[in-house]
Design an enzyme around this catalytic site. Sequence first.
Site, mmCIF file in Angstrom:
data_model
loop_
_atom_site.group_PDB
_atom_site.id
_atom_site.type_symbol
_atom_site.label_atom_id
_atom_site.label_comp_id
_atom_site.label_asym_id
_atom_site.label_seq_id
_atom_site.Cartn_x
_atom_site.Cartn_y
_atom_site.Cartn_z
ATOM 1 N N ASP A 169 21.835 -1.268 8.726
ATOM 2 C CA ASP A 169 22.698 -0.116 8.439
ATOM 3 C C ASP A 169 22.334 1.049 9.347
ATOM 4 O O ASP A 169 22.198 2.184 8.894
ATOM 5 C CB ASP A 169 22.590 0.274 6.960
ATOM 6 C CG ASP A 169 23.593 1.368 6.575
ATOM 7 O OD1 ASP A 169 24.576 1.561 7.304
ATOM 8 O OD2 ASP A 169 23.372 2.048 5.555
ATOM 9 N N ASN A 186 17.356 7.760 -1.502
ATOM 10 C CA ASN A 186 18.178 7.242 -2.595
ATOM 11 C C ASN A 186 18.060 5.730 -2.699
ATOM 12 O O ASN A 186 18.314 5.149 -3.744
ATOM 13 C CB ASN A 186 19.647 7.674 -2.430
ATOM 14 C CG ASN A 186 20.142 7.501 -1.013
ATOM 15 O OD1 ASN A 186 19.563 6.776 -0.217
ATOM 16 N ND2 ASN A 186 21.224 8.183 -0.693
ATOM 17 N N HIS A 187 17.705 5.090 -1.581
ATOM 18 C CA HIS A 187 17.539 3.642 -1.588
ATOM 19 C C HIS A 187 16.559 3.250 -0.497
ATOM 20 O O HIS A 187 16.146 4.086 0.319
ATOM 21 C CB HIS A 187 18.882 2.926 -1.382
ATOM 22 C CG HIS A 187 19.648 3.380 -0.175
ATOM 23 N ND1 HIS A 187 19.174 3.260 1.114
ATOM 24 C CD2 HIS A 187 20.867 3.968 -0.053
ATOM 25 C CE1 HIS A 187 20.058 3.732 1.970
ATOM 26 N NE2 HIS A 187 21.087 4.191 1.288
ATOM 27 N N ASP A 226 18.750 0.729 -4.918
ATOM 28 C CA ASP A 226 18.504 2.125 -5.275
ATOM 29 C C ASP A 226 17.092 2.299 -5.826
ATOM 30 O O ASP A 226 16.644 1.512 -6.677
ATOM 31 C CB ASP A 226 19.486 2.578 -6.364
ATOM 32 C CG ASP A 226 20.859 2.899 -5.821
ATOM 33 O OD1 ASP A 226 21.170 2.474 -4.694
ATOM 34 O OD2 ASP A 226 21.630 3.568 -6.539
ATOM 35 N N ARG A 265 18.332 17.128 5.817
ATOM 36 C CA ARG A 265 19.698 16.819 5.400
ATOM 37 C C ARG A 265 19.564 15.743 4.330
ATOM 38 O O ARG A 265 19.071 14.651 4.580
ATOM 39 C CB ARG A 265 20.535 16.353 6.591
ATOM 40 C CG ARG A 265 21.959 15.900 6.232
ATOM 41 C CD ARG A 265 21.990 14.403 6.063
ATOM 42 N NE ARG A 265 23.327 13.872 5.839
ATOM 43 C CZ ARG A 265 23.573 12.589 5.635
ATOM 44 N NH1 ARG A 265 22.590 11.709 5.632
ATOM 45 N NH2 ARG A 265 24.791 12.172 5.423
ATOM 46 N N ASP A 304 20.742 13.010 1.955
ATOM 47 C CA ASP A 304 21.804 12.009 1.969
ATOM 48 C C ASP A 304 22.346 11.775 0.560
ATOM 49 O O ASP A 304 21.584 11.646 -0.400
ATOM 50 C CB ASP A 304 21.236 10.699 2.547
ATOM 51 C CG ASP A 304 22.283 9.629 2.764
ATOM 52 O OD1 ASP A 304 23.297 9.922 3.418
ATOM 53 O OD2 ASP A 304 22.077 8.502 2.284
ATOM 54 N N LEU A 362 21.783 10.186 -5.236
ATOM 55 C CA LEU A 362 20.329 10.317 -5.233
ATOM 56 C C LEU A 362 19.816 10.950 -6.518
ATOM 57 O O LEU A 362 18.820 10.515 -7.096
ATOM 58 C CB LEU A 362 19.896 11.151 -4.019
ATOM 59 C CG LEU A 362 18.422 11.506 -3.888
ATOM 60 C CD1 LEU A 362 17.563 10.256 -3.873
ATOM 61 C CD2 LEU A 362 18.195 12.326 -2.621
ATOM 62 N N GLU A 387 24.627 16.514 1.485
ATOM 63 C CA GLU A 387 25.887 15.773 1.574
ATOM 64 C C GLU A 387 26.410 15.596 0.150
ATOM 65 O O GLU A 387 25.940 14.746 -0.603
ATOM 66 C CB GLU A 387 25.678 14.412 2.238
ATOM 67 C CG GLU A 387 26.959 13.615 2.374
ATOM 68 C CD GLU A 387 26.726 12.180 2.802
ATOM 69 O OE1 GLU A 387 27.604 11.610 3.468
ATOM 70 O OE2 GLU A 387 25.671 11.610 2.456
ATOM 71 N N HIS A 397 28.952 11.586 11.176
ATOM 72 C CA HIS A 397 28.583 10.310 11.791
ATOM 73 C C HIS A 397 29.159 9.113 11.045
ATOM 74 O O HIS A 397 29.026 7.985 11.518
ATOM 75 C CB HIS A 397 27.061 10.201 11.842
ATOM 76 C CG HIS A 397 26.404 10.353 10.499
ATOM 77 N ND1 HIS A 397 26.406 11.543 9.815
ATOM 78 C CD2 HIS A 397 25.745 9.474 9.714
ATOM 79 C CE1 HIS A 397 25.764 11.396 8.679
ATOM 80 N NE2 HIS A 397 25.358 10.147 8.581
ATOM 81 N N ASP A 398 29.774 9.340 9.889
ATOM 82 C CA ASP A 398 30.386 8.255 9.127
ATOM 83 C C ASP A 398 31.881 8.183 9.433
ATOM 84 O O ASP A 398 32.367 8.841 10.352
ATOM 85 C CB ASP A 398 30.160 8.485 7.634
ATOM 86 C CG ASP A 398 28.686 8.391 7.249
ATOM 87 O OD1 ASP A 398 27.954 7.612 7.896
ATOM 88 O OD2 ASP A 398 28.273 9.095 6.323
#
Length: 561
Positions: free
Chosen positions: A67, A109-110, A176, A204, A206, A211, A254, A322-323
């Site tokens: 990813d 978060n993961h 997660d 930053r 995420d 999260l 985010e 960036h997504d």
Amino acid sequence: MSPRPIEAADSWWRNAVFYCLDVEVFQDSDGDGIGDLQGLVSRIHTLADLGVTCLWLMPFFPTADRDDGYDITDFFAVDPRLGTLGDLVEVIRVARAQGMRVIIDFVMNHTSDQHPWFRSSRSSRDSPHRDWYVWRDAPPAKQDAPVFPGEEDSTWTEDERTGQWYLHHFRAHQPDLNIAHPPVQVQIERNLGLWLELGVSGFRVDAVPFLFSSAPAHGTETTGAAPDYQGADHLRAIQRFVSRRNGEAMLLGEVNLPHEQQLQWFEAEGEASGLHLQFDFVSMQQLFLSLARKDARPLAKALRDRPELPPASQWANFVRNHDELTLDKLAPDELEEVFAAFAPDEGMRLYGRGIRRRLPTMLGDDRAVRLVYTLMFSLPGCPVLFYGEEIGMGEALEVPGRYAVRTPMQWEPDASGGFSTAPQRRWTRPMPGGELGPQQVNVADQQRDPTSLWRHIQQLTDLYRDTPELAWADLEVIGVRQRSVLAHVCRGDDWTMLALHNLGDERSAVTLELSADGPVTLVDRFDHTTITVEGTLELELDPYGWRWLLVTPADAPIRRV
């Protein structure tokens, strides 16, 4: 209000120019086809010349690389393909010498399913790391929808080794973390503390709602659901920790939620105590609806609806990140309008909600591209650029998914774009070709061209940084008769700017009433021409044209006619 110089310095992030980059595709220094931290060091002076004041580094940690670095296998190290901790410190030091701070992605978060914590967690129900993740005997009856529809059917996956199911809001190979679990919270603080000690100026954060979710589904059955856990309270505890370790450090979140729901991540009881900055996803999405319609009213409404923030909070303004360019807050018919205008082919779309293209290919008009960035810099808030936006880079649609916009940076006018000396077959992903390939679109050529987009962005950063008042200004949107024109006023204590932006491809005349006891003087911030009026202001805007006008006296009321 207008800040004193010391206030602007203490809250440096309020009028910073942020620049997001992926080290892996930015600059290769050793010819292996992979961008690296030493390559970034060699380009920092160019970013400083552009006017960037804060670098945001996408994940550079060791990764299973399924990813693009967000599936992390070690939160406390640097991916050896990209360099070492020493190289990272060099980036931070060189950036600081050029007047730039560095923030990094915080992605706890993961983890990757290859992370030692998860490998231990899934080894046995009795593992000391079992409760570091979220396990259940069966998925809950009510589940969150997968973040990536079409790639995952559920947010829960059965693990055959122990017969339980684990939670993953993203992909099945990214389980997660159970951040309600105190030992995980300890690791979060240790991780933040490490990077702060090395010199980063913030994070930053995420996917904040995932999260810090307080949902019962996050409870691990072996330990209970931690019913007293409140995600927003945990975020505030993290903010206090970060501030203790580094008084200037900030958190950029985010949070893709409606404006009112974003407030809970900014404040508690009216005081700033969470995120310092949040991306304004709502206004960004309405911007693209306005561009598709050539009608400024959707964007105007979104900006009027922005809630008032505590003094220590601010919006982060952006065109795309960036997504995929997410449009999930638009109504279904509005989404189809934007798709039809900017992503007519199914292969240009992603997840039924987003576009995997960059701005120049969507708009197809250099005038419109310049207008969009000019508008972004004119708003109260912090501008955030994604690498390559300053030269109008395109995308490579042959690259799967959201990675189509994460192609190598185009520095020089040759086939490799100056990115790497390695054969392109060894690169992480290919360079765009055609009219937006590096021979036509690159930094070197645009730096030499005073009319280029790079030079235009440089001028915008200069104007933005010269007026810290804009970061503290109140925003008033004026409803003009011309549908294609967004008119807004930014006011400080003794500073006012009137901004007009034409989102249409035809000329438009705007008439406004400036009420004052005497003449009103307006100075154009781009060409320094002066207009003096008494009562009525009439202006012509070119197709995709704009005006930024300093207003004296600053308290002159401005109204539509």
